[in-house]
Scaffold this active site. Structure first.
Site, PDB file in Angstrom:
ATOM      1  N   ASP A 166       0.870  -1.187   0.000  1.00 14.52           N
ATOM      2  CA  ASP A 166       0.000   0.000   0.000  1.00 14.52           C
ATOM      3  C   ASP A 166       0.907   1.237   0.000  1.00 14.52           C
ATOM      4  O   ASP A 166       1.405   1.650   1.048  1.00 14.52           O
ATOM      5  CB  ASP A 166      -0.899  -0.024   1.236  1.00 14.52           C
ATOM      6  CG  ASP A 166      -1.886   1.131   1.275  1.00 14.52           C
ATOM      7  OD1 ASP A 166      -1.742   2.068   0.470  1.00 14.52           O
ATOM      8  OD2 ASP A 166      -2.790   1.107   2.121  1.00 14.52           O
ATOM      9  N   GLU A 168       1.058   4.459   0.227  1.00 16.64           N
ATOM     10  CA  GLU A 168       0.548   5.741   0.707  1.00 16.64           C
ATOM     11  C   GLU A 168       1.418   6.215   1.864  1.00 16.64           C
ATOM     12  O   GLU A 168       2.072   5.435   2.539  1.00 16.64           O
ATOM     13  CB  GLU A 168      -0.892   5.597   1.197  1.00 16.64           C
ATOM     14  CG  GLU A 168      -1.881   5.173   0.134  1.00 16.64           C
ATOM     15  CD  GLU A 168      -3.282   5.075   0.707  1.00 16.64           C
ATOM     16  OE1 GLU A 168      -4.027   6.065   0.581  1.00 16.64           O
ATOM     17  OE2 GLU A 168      -3.616   4.015   1.283  1.00 16.64           O
TER      18      GLU A 168
END
Length: 307
Positions: A166, A168
């Protein structure tokens, strides 16, 4: 109004604990799994549940079964989330577990094995932590491979079923780190797949890494088992060359995405031939009405909650 952006609980960014800084060595999995006695098989897409273990128990994933047949409502549970942190002294990225993730891993015998015995796969999700280190800015193949080894060693040590990426909150450029480059994620995923050929690698399809899947004639798309839409309450086909059976264009946040929308997205998943359905933020309350909204469309059955 659709909830488009995942709400994150920020993990501790400054505390560099000894366990976090460790590069894990391969070892016998903690709390080795007992013989698997999975729930009855079901027909339909693979259902996935991210759980914010800062707030909720990963065991919640195993509390839902199908009224018709008794199969698991969820097939994959994601521990959300470990972090990629940055050591400013050695100028290297390292795998970090906050106290809540570490608690789950230290207690896999009671936190993870019960799910695996039911046939539910348990994956460790890894997320940026505002320190400049990310999957897309390793400066060399050697650096990417070193982090891949930390990931695969953690999977082996704790007897997990794979890794989820992920990209982010990396905050690329912080602490003098580099900006995303074209080779980093390709080297990382290539090394990780070589280290764990039979484990799951999934992609939360967001951030610089998701758009950097090819380098030097190598395309890593086929090295992923799954990829999913990162925007809850929407339908968006991940931009990766995987078969429909491995993609989730649907994404819902349980308790925030309306049951009507969840049902519509599930219906479209089946109608359009996609093989995965993604959910986020399963908590400890009885969410059988929310879960049933999509299991009726995916599997032709309501979901039953057992505390």
């Amino acid at each position: 109004m659709f909830h488009l952006i995942r709400r994150r609980v920020r993990t501790a960014a400054l505390a560099l604990s000894a366990i976090a800084a460790l590069t894990f060595g391969a070892a016998t999995p903690t709390g080795a799994a007992a013989a698997t006695t999975p729930a009855p098989r079901k027909q339909g897409p693979t259902s996935v549940a991210y759980v914010e273990v800062n707030n909720h128990s990963i065991l919640n994933v195993g509390k839902y079964t199908l009224a018709n047949g008794g199969g698991n409502a969820f097939d994959v549970a994601l521990i959300f989330a470990a972090n990629i942190n940055y050591n400013t002294d050695t100028k290297t990225a390292y795998l970090h577990f906050n106290e809540n993730v570490q608690r789950v891993l230290d207690n896999v015998a009671t936190e993870v094995r019960p799910l695996q015995r039911k046939g539910i796969k348990v994956i460790l999700s890894v997320l940026g932590n505002h320190q400049g280190a990310g999957f897309a800015n390793f400066p060399s193949q050697q650096a990417a491979s070193a982090f891949a080894k930390q990931l695969s060693d953690a999977v082996a040590k704790y007897g997990l079923d794979g890794i989820d990426f992920d990209d982010e909150y990396a905050k690329y450029g912080t602490n003098g780190t580099g900006q995303p480059n074209s080779s980093s994620f390709v080297h990382l995923v290539t090394a990780l797949r070589a280290n764990m050929p039979d484990k799951i690698i999934s992609l939360y399809n967001i951030g610089p890494s998701a758009s950097r899947l090819s380098y030097g004639g190598v395309d890593i798309s086929s090295k992923f088992d799954y990829a999913w839409n990162p925007y809850y309450g929407t339908w968006r086909v991940p931009g990766i060359a995987l078969p429909k059976t491995k993609l989730s264009p649907a994404a819902v946040q349980i308790g925030r995405t309306s049951q009507r929308t969840a049902a519509s997205l599930a219906r479209r998943t089946v109608r359009d031939g996609y093989g995965v359905y993604l959910t986020y933020n399963l908590d400890g309350t009885d969410r059988s009405a929310d879960v049933s909204a999509f299991t009726r469309e995916l599997y032709g059955s309501d979901a039953v909650y057992t505390p």
